[in-house]
Design a protein around this motif. Structure first.
Motif, PDB file in Angstrom:
ATOM      1  N   ALA A  33       0.823  -1.212   0.000  1.00 22.93           N
ATOM      2  CA  ALA A  33       0.000   0.000   0.000  1.00 22.93           C
ATOM      3  C   ALA A  33       0.858   1.263   0.000  1.00 22.93           C
ATOM      4  N   ALA A  34       2.023   1.196   0.614  1.00 23.42           N
ATOM      5  CA  ALA A  34       2.922   2.357   0.630  1.00 23.42           C
ATOM      6  C   ALA A  34       3.353   2.744  -0.785  1.00 23.42           C
ATOM      7  N   HIS A  35       3.225   1.806  -1.725  1.00 24.15           N
ATOM      8  CA  HIS A  35       3.599   2.051  -3.129  1.00 24.15           C
ATOM      9  C   HIS A  35       2.390   1.988  -4.058  1.00 24.15           C
ATOM     10  N   ARG A  36       1.198   2.057  -3.462  1.00 23.22           N
ATOM     11  CA  ARG A  36      -0.053   1.981  -4.226  1.00 23.22           C
ATOM     12  C   ARG A  36      -0.112   0.702  -5.055  1.00 23.22           C
ATOM     13  N   LEU A  37       0.307  -0.399  -4.432  1.00 20.46           N
ATOM     14  CA  LEU A  37       0.269  -1.719  -5.053  1.00 20.46           C
ATOM     15  C   LEU A  37      -0.650  -2.619  -4.236  1.00 20.46           C
ATOM     16  N   THR A  38      -1.194  -3.639  -4.884  1.00 20.36           N
ATOM     17  CA  THR A  38      -1.881  -4.693  -4.149  1.00 20.36           C
ATOM     18  C   THR A  38      -0.829  -5.675  -3.645  1.00 20.36           C
ATOM     19  N   LEU A  40      -0.759  -8.829  -4.277  1.00 26.83           N
ATOM     20  CA  LEU A  40      -0.363  -9.672  -5.411  1.00 26.83           C
ATOM     21  C   LEU A  40       0.620  -8.960  -6.334  1.00 26.83           C
ATOM     22  N   GLN A  41       0.397  -7.681  -6.567  1.00 24.66           N
ATOM     23  CA  GLN A  41       1.325  -6.923  -7.405  1.00 24.66           C
ATOM     24  C   GLN A  41       2.699  -6.858  -6.748  1.00 24.66           C
ATOM     25  N   ALA A  42       2.731  -6.636  -5.434  1.00 23.93           N
ATOM     26  CA  ALA A  42       4.011  -6.579  -4.725  1.00 23.93           C
ATOM     27  C   ALA A  42       4.738  -7.923  -4.811  1.00 23.93           C
ATOM     28  N   LYS A  43       4.008  -9.018  -4.617  1.00 21.87           N
ATOM     29  CA  LYS A  43       4.630 -10.342  -4.709  1.00 21.87           C
ATOM     30  C   LYS A  43       5.159 -10.601  -6.117  1.00 21.87           C
ATOM     31  N   ALA A  44       4.393 -10.198  -7.121  1.00 27.17           N
ATOM     32  CA  ALA A  44       4.833 -10.389  -8.508  1.00 27.17           C
ATOM     33  C   ALA A  44       6.077  -9.567  -8.793  1.00 27.17           C
ATOM     34  N   LEU A  45       6.093  -8.346  -8.314  1.00 27.05           N
ATOM     35  CA  LEU A  45       7.258  -7.484  -8.512  1.00 27.05           C
ATOM     36  C   LEU A  45       8.483  -8.096  -7.831  1.00 27.05           C
ATOM     37  N   LEU A  46       8.312  -8.582  -6.618  1.00 23.89           N
ATOM     38  CA  LEU A  46       9.430  -9.217  -5.917  1.00 23.89           C
ATOM     39  C   LEU A  46       9.920 -10.452  -6.671  1.00 23.89           C
ATOM     40  N   ALA A  47       8.996 -11.194  -7.260  1.00 20.76           N
ATOM     41  CA  ALA A  47       9.379 -12.383  -8.027  1.00 20.76           C
ATOM     42  C   ALA A  47      10.199 -12.006  -9.247  1.00 20.76           C
ATOM     43  N   ILE A  71      -1.840  -8.711 -13.795  1.00 21.54           N
ATOM     44  CA  ILE A  71      -1.008  -8.128 -12.734  1.00 21.54           C
ATOM     45  C   ILE A  71       0.260  -7.543 -13.342  1.00 21.54           C
ATOM     46  N   VAL A  72       0.907  -8.297 -14.214  1.00 18.54           N
ATOM     47  CA  VAL A  72       2.137  -7.825 -14.857  1.00 18.54           C
ATOM     48  C   VAL A  72       1.834  -6.631 -15.759  1.00 18.54           C
ATOM     49  N   ASP A  73       0.691  -6.642 -16.436  1.00 16.34           N
ATOM     50  CA  ASP A  73       0.293  -5.488 -17.262  1.00 16.34           C
ATOM     51  C   ASP A  73       0.271  -4.219 -16.422  1.00 16.34           C
ATOM     52  N   ARG A  74      -0.334  -4.291 -15.234  1.00 19.13           N
ATOM     53  CA  ARG A  74      -0.426  -3.102 -14.366  1.00 19.13           C
ATOM     54  C   ARG A  74       0.961  -2.647 -13.895  1.00 19.13           C
ATOM     55  N   LEU A  75       1.801  -3.611 -13.557  1.00 18.33           N
ATOM     56  CA  LEU A  75       3.163  -3.252 -13.136  1.00 18.33           C
ATOM     57  C   LEU A  75       3.939  -2.632 -14.295  1.00 18.33           C
ATOM     58  N   GLU A  76       3.723  -3.152 -15.484  1.00 16.89           N
ATOM     59  CA  GLU A  76       4.399  -2.619 -16.671  1.00 16.89           C
ATOM     60  C   GLU A  76       3.912  -1.204 -16.966  1.00 16.89           C
ATOM     61  N   GLU A  77       2.619  -0.961 -16.843  1.00 19.48           N
ATOM     62  CA  GLU A  77       2.064   0.382 -17.063  1.00 19.48           C
ATOM     63  C   GLU A  77       2.675   1.402 -16.107  1.00 19.48           C
ATOM     64  N   ARG A  78       3.025   0.967 -14.910  1.00 20.20           N
ATOM     65  CA  ARG A  78       3.633   1.848 -13.906  1.00 20.20           C
ATOM     66  C   ARG A  78       5.143   1.957 -14.077  1.00 20.20           C
ATOM     67  N   GLY A  79       5.702   1.228 -15.038  1.00 17.18           N
ATOM     68  CA  GLY A  79       7.141   1.293 -15.276  1.00 17.18           C
ATOM     69  C   GLY A  79       7.966   0.497 -14.287  1.00 17.18           C
ATOM     70  N   LEU A  80       7.342  -0.461 -13.607  1.00 19.25           N
ATOM     71  CA  LEU A  80       8.051  -1.231 -12.589  1.00 19.25           C
ATOM     72  C   LEU A  80       8.645  -2.526 -13.120  1.00 19.25           C
ATOM     73  N   VAL A  81       8.070  -3.056 -14.200  1.00 14.32           N
ATOM     74  CA  VAL A  81       8.608  -4.258 -14.839  1.00 14.32           C
ATOM     75  C   VAL A  81       8.574  -4.073 -16.344  1.00 14.32           C
ATOM     76  N   GLU A  82       9.314  -4.934 -17.013  1.00 16.42           N
ATOM     77  CA  GLU A  82       9.264  -4.981 -18.474  1.00 16.42           C
ATOM     78  C   GLU A  82       9.257  -6.435 -18.901  1.00 16.42           C
ATOM     79  N   ARG A  83       8.691  -6.661 -20.054  1.00 13.98           N
ATOM     80  CA  ARG A  83       8.724  -7.998 -20.649  1.00 13.98           C
ATOM     81  C   ARG A  83       9.837  -8.000 -21.684  1.00 13.98           C
ATOM     82  N   ARG A  84      10.553  -9.116 -21.726  1.00  9.41           N
ATOM     83  CA  ARG A  84      11.617  -9.251 -22.725  1.00  9.41           C
ATOM     84  C   ARG A  84      11.693 -10.701 -23.162  1.00  9.41           C
ATOM     85  N   PRO A  85      12.201 -10.946 -24.354  1.00 11.44           N
ATOM     86  CA  PRO A  85      12.321 -12.332 -24.815  1.00 11.44           C
ATOM     87  C   PRO A  85      13.362 -13.087 -23.991  1.00 11.44           C
TER      88      PRO A  85
END
Length: 140
Positions: A33-38, A40-47, A71-85
């Motif tokens: 919540a301190a980062h406006r994440l759920t 699940l989003q926080a766990k995904a980001l940590l993963a 979940i990853v879409d939302r993190l990507e929209e916030r610039g916290l993760v990226e998808r790569r091959p």
């Protein structure tokens, strides 16, 4: 019933497992919540601190890969993760924390001392005993 009879002991143990689970969940929720994440989003980001396949993220958050996509879409929209091959298999996508994502994961970890090590009060031998007991509980 006293706490020493089998039924009383079982209730105490189940209650303590539930309390540990609540504390763990509450700490993740508050840190997220301190980062406006759920949570699940926080766990995904940590993963995704290191590049991982979507399946690994799904396993970490205990969700179906199709649900993890959102979940990853939302993190990507916030610039916290990226998808790569995946260099080993270009058909597979990896999820990786960006620089900003790694800053958030570092702060999440600082805010979650219990989540990082809920067994800090136990010595190595006690942890090994607990591991053995829990594995026996979960054996078929």
């Amino acid at each position: 019933m006293s706490s020493t009879d089998p039924d009383g002991l079982t209730r105490q143990l189940v209650g303590l497992f539930a309390a540990v689970n609540r504390r763990y969940a509450r700490e993740i929720e508050q840190a997220a919540a301190a980062h406006r994440l759920t949570a699940l989003q926080a766990k995904a980001l940590l993963a995704a601190e290191r590049p991982v396949r979507m399946r690994a993220v799904a396993d970490t958050v205990h969700a179906e890969p199709s649900n993890v996509t959102a979940i990853v879409d939302r993190l990507e929209e916030r610039g916290l993760v990226e998808r790569r091959p995946d260099p080993a298999d270009r058909r597979v996508k990896l999820v990786a924390a960006t620089g900003q994502g790694r800053e958030v994961t570092a702060d999440l970890r600082r805010r979650m001392p219990f989540v990082n090590d809920p067994f800090t009060a136990l010595g190595t031998g006690e942890r090994e005993q607990l591991l053995d007991m829990l594995q026996r509980l979960m054996a078929d």
